[in-house]
Design a protein around this motif. Structure first.
Motif, PDB file in Angstrom:
ATOM      1  N   ASP A 136       0.853  -1.184   0.000  1.00 52.70           N
ATOM      2  CA  ASP A 136       0.000   0.000   0.000  1.00 52.70           C
ATOM      3  C   ASP A 136       0.895   1.241   0.000  1.00 52.70           C
ATOM      4  N   ASP A 137       0.747   2.092  -1.023  1.00 53.48           N
ATOM      5  CA  ASP A 137       1.649   3.246  -1.099  1.00 53.48           C
ATOM      6  C   ASP A 137       1.385   4.278  -0.001  1.00 53.48           C
ATOM      7  N   GLN A 138       0.332   4.053   0.789  1.00 53.41           N
ATOM      8  CA  GLN A 138       0.067   4.962   1.908  1.00 53.41           C
ATOM      9  C   GLN A 138       1.015   4.726   3.081  1.00 53.41           C
ATOM     10  N   ILE A 139       1.873   3.711   2.979  1.00 55.19           N
ATOM     11  CA  ILE A 139       2.874   3.531   4.038  1.00 55.19           C
ATOM     12  C   ILE A 139       3.883   4.681   4.014  1.00 55.19           C
ATOM     13  N   ILE A 140       3.953   5.404   2.892  1.00 55.82           N
ATOM     14  CA  ILE A 140       4.826   6.578   2.830  1.00 55.82           C
ATOM     15  C   ILE A 140       4.137   7.723   3.554  1.00 55.82           C
ATOM     16  N   ASP A 141       4.754   8.182   4.605  1.00 53.52           N
ATOM     17  CA  ASP A 141       4.162   9.224   5.443  1.00 53.52           C
ATOM     18  C   ASP A 141       5.248  10.222   5.831  1.00 53.52           C
ATOM     19  N   THR A 142       5.166  11.421   5.279  1.00 58.63           N
ATOM     20  CA  THR A 142       6.148  12.457   5.600  1.00 58.63           C
ATOM     21  C   THR A 142       5.768  13.239   6.857  1.00 58.63           C
ATOM     22  N   GLU A 143       4.619  12.910   7.433  1.00 61.71           N
ATOM     23  CA  GLU A 143       4.210  13.430   8.735  1.00 61.71           C
ATOM     24  C   GLU A 143       4.096  14.965   8.766  1.00 61.71           C
ATOM     25  N   SER A 144       3.963  15.569   7.585  1.00 60.45           N
ATOM     26  CA  SER A 144       3.833  17.024   7.447  1.00 60.45           C
ATOM     27  C   SER A 144       5.035  17.790   7.982  1.00 60.45           C
ATOM     28  N   ASN A 145       6.068  17.068   8.326  1.00 57.81           N
ATOM     29  CA  ASN A 145       7.329  17.666   8.770  1.00 57.81           C
ATOM     30  C   ASN A 145       8.450  16.725   8.359  1.00 57.81           C
ATOM     31  N   LEU A 146       9.076  17.019   7.237  1.00 60.00           N
ATOM     32  CA  LEU A 146      10.054  16.099   6.695  1.00 60.00           C
ATOM     33  C   LEU A 146      11.423  16.284   7.362  1.00 60.00           C
ATOM     34  N   TRP A 147      11.469  15.967   8.648  1.00 61.52           N
ATOM     35  CA  TRP A 147      12.754  15.964   9.325  1.00 61.52           C
ATOM     36  C   TRP A 147      13.632  14.882   8.705  1.00 61.52           C
ATOM     37  N   PHE A 148      14.910  14.961   8.933  1.00 65.42           N
ATOM     38  CA  PHE A 148      15.834  13.992   8.356  1.00 65.42           C
ATOM     39  C   PHE A 148      15.488  12.573   8.787  1.00 65.42           C
ATOM     40  N   PHE A 149      15.136  12.383  10.057  1.00 66.91           N
ATOM     41  CA  PHE A 149      14.830  11.027  10.523  1.00 66.91           C
ATOM     42  C   PHE A 149      13.540  10.503   9.892  1.00 66.91           C
ATOM     43  N   VAL A 150      12.608  11.407   9.534  1.00 63.09           N
ATOM     44  CA  VAL A 150      11.389  10.991   8.846  1.00 63.09           C
ATOM     45  C   VAL A 150      11.723  10.540   7.433  1.00 63.09           C
ATOM     46  N   LEU A 151      12.604  11.260   6.773  1.00 60.22           N
ATOM     47  CA  LEU A 151      13.076  10.846   5.448  1.00 60.22           C
ATOM     48  C   LEU A 151      13.721   9.471   5.521  1.00 60.22           C
ATOM     49  N   GLN A 152      14.601   9.271   6.503  1.00 53.60           N
ATOM     50  CA  GLN A 152      15.257   7.977   6.665  1.00 53.60           C
ATOM     51  C   GLN A 152      14.242   6.863   6.888  1.00 53.60           C
ATOM     52  N   LYS A 153      13.248   7.133   7.714  1.00 58.05           N
ATOM     53  CA  LYS A 153      12.228   6.130   8.030  1.00 58.05           C
ATOM     54  C   LYS A 153      11.495   5.678   6.772  1.00 58.05           C
ATOM     55  N   ASN A 154      11.165   6.635   5.914  1.00 59.64           N
ATOM     56  CA  ASN A 154      10.447   6.281   4.689  1.00 59.64           C
ATOM     57  C   ASN A 154      11.329   5.542   3.693  1.00 59.64           C
ATOM     58  N   LEU A 155      12.584   5.919   3.619  1.00 60.67           N
ATOM     59  CA  LEU A 155      13.513   5.180   2.762  1.00 60.67           C
ATOM     60  C   LEU A 155      13.659   3.739   3.248  1.00 60.67           C
ATOM     61  N   TYR A 156      13.776   3.584   4.561  1.00 60.90           N
ATOM     62  CA  TYR A 156      13.962   2.259   5.148  1.00 60.90           C
ATOM     63  C   TYR A 156      12.767   1.352   4.882  1.00 60.90           C
ATOM     64  N   LYS A 157      11.566   1.924   4.925  1.00 60.95           N
ATOM     65  CA  LYS A 157      10.348   1.137   4.734  1.00 60.95           C
ATOM     66  C   LYS A 157      10.342   0.383   3.416  1.00 60.95           C
ATOM     67  N   ILE A 158      10.968   0.968   2.392  1.00 60.40           N
ATOM     68  CA  ILE A 158      10.893   0.341   1.067  1.00 60.40           C
ATOM     69  C   ILE A 158      12.274  -0.065   0.550  1.00 60.40           C
ATOM     70  N   GLY A 159      13.198  -0.241   1.476  1.00 60.41           N
ATOM     71  CA  GLY A 159      14.475  -0.855   1.118  1.00 60.41           C
ATOM     72  C   GLY A 159      15.459   0.025   0.392  1.00 60.41           C
ATOM     73  N   LEU A 160      15.305   1.348   0.485  1.00 60.65           N
ATOM     74  CA  LEU A 160      16.282   2.252  -0.112  1.00 60.65           C
ATOM     75  C   LEU A 160      17.314   2.642   0.948  1.00 60.65           C
ATOM     76  N   PRO A 161      18.538   2.975   0.550  1.00 58.61           N
ATOM     77  CA  PRO A 161      19.606   3.258   1.521  1.00 58.61           C
ATOM     78  C   PRO A 161      19.286   4.478   2.390  1.00 58.61           C
ATOM     79  N   VAL A 162      19.350   4.288   3.697  1.00 63.56           N
ATOM     80  CA  VAL A 162      18.963   5.360   4.621  1.00 63.56           C
ATOM     81  C   VAL A 162      20.069   6.386   4.827  1.00 63.56           C
TER      82      VAL A 162
END
Length: 228
Positions: A136-162
């Motif tokens: 489900d592409d809704q697993i991507i959630d920038t939380e309305s505040n794209l802090w660096f750790f939020v970016l890392q979290k989303n990359l990690y969810k889909i197997g991209l290098p954090v």
């Protein structure tokens, strides 16, 4: 969907965002010098919105591309397999007697429920892996505040290098901070040209980097579980 189609989607999405930002930047030429710093406050809001928006939709495009490949869960990397099994993991954590995923009756002794569910999960694991992959592409959630750790979290969810944007951590967090301060009315000063140009450059690097890494993973099929 082909990897070239994915690339075209990513480029088109980035292109219109760049054009819009350029349009608003060009308005600076019509603004008296003493008001330009104040105007750049609005440019910060636009810049941030495009950074967050582009990252979110690009990662969702990547998920849609992977879904379109008609793979089984066992064919992809562990991270993507886990991403596709959200329903199963929620069911695993639910120790109520009725469960649409795990249909065996739990024992009467509630102290045994957790152990029983673990056994149940392991017995079903091979079947889970054989199922068609869908994330489900809704697993991507920038939380309305794209802090660096939020970016890392989303990359990690889909197997991209954090760690791919480690050098941009401070700039990303500073941009979010400034955007929030402006949006909430806490930042009354203007934004000087050098400051805006720095963030614009870093945002461009991150957005271009996201596009490159997604295309690389798609073209070279790095999402697959390669068994040596």
């Amino acid at each position: 969907m082909t990897c070239d189609t994915l690339r075209a989607q990513l480029e088109m999405e980035l292109g219109w965002r760049q054009e819009e930002l350029a349009f608003f930047k060009n308005q600076l030429n019509e603004i008296p010098e003493e008001y330009k710093d104040k105007y750049r406050k609005s440019l910060i809001l636009i810049l941030y919105s495009h950074l967050e928006g582009y990252i979110k939709i690009s990662l969702q495009y990547y998920i849609q591309y992977i879904n379109s490949q008609e793979l089984n869960r066992k064919d992809v990397t562990i991270g993507l397999m886990v991403a596709s099994m959200d329903k199963e993991f929620l069911a695993y954590e639910n120790l109520d007697r009725k469960c649409e995923i795990f249909r065996k009756e739990l024992p009467e002794d509630r102290k045994l429920h957790r152990i029983f569910r673990r056994v149940d999960f392991m017995e079903e694991l091979n079947d889970f892996k054989e199922k068609k992959l869908y994330i489900d592409d809704q697993i991507i959630d920038t939380e309305s505040n794209l802090w660096f750790f939020v970016l890392q979290k989303n990359l990690y969810k889909i197997g991209l290098p954090v760690d791919m944007f480690n050098d941009y951590q401070n700039d990303i967090n500073a941009l979010v901070n400034r955007r929030n301060a402006i949006a909430h009315g806490n930042f009354k000063s203007g934004v000087i040209e050098q400051e805006f140009t720095n963030w614009e450059s870093k945002a461009e690097d991150v957005m271009s980097g996201i596009m490159r890494i997604i295309y690389d993973y798609a073209k070279n099929r790095k999402y697959l579980n390669i068994i040596e």
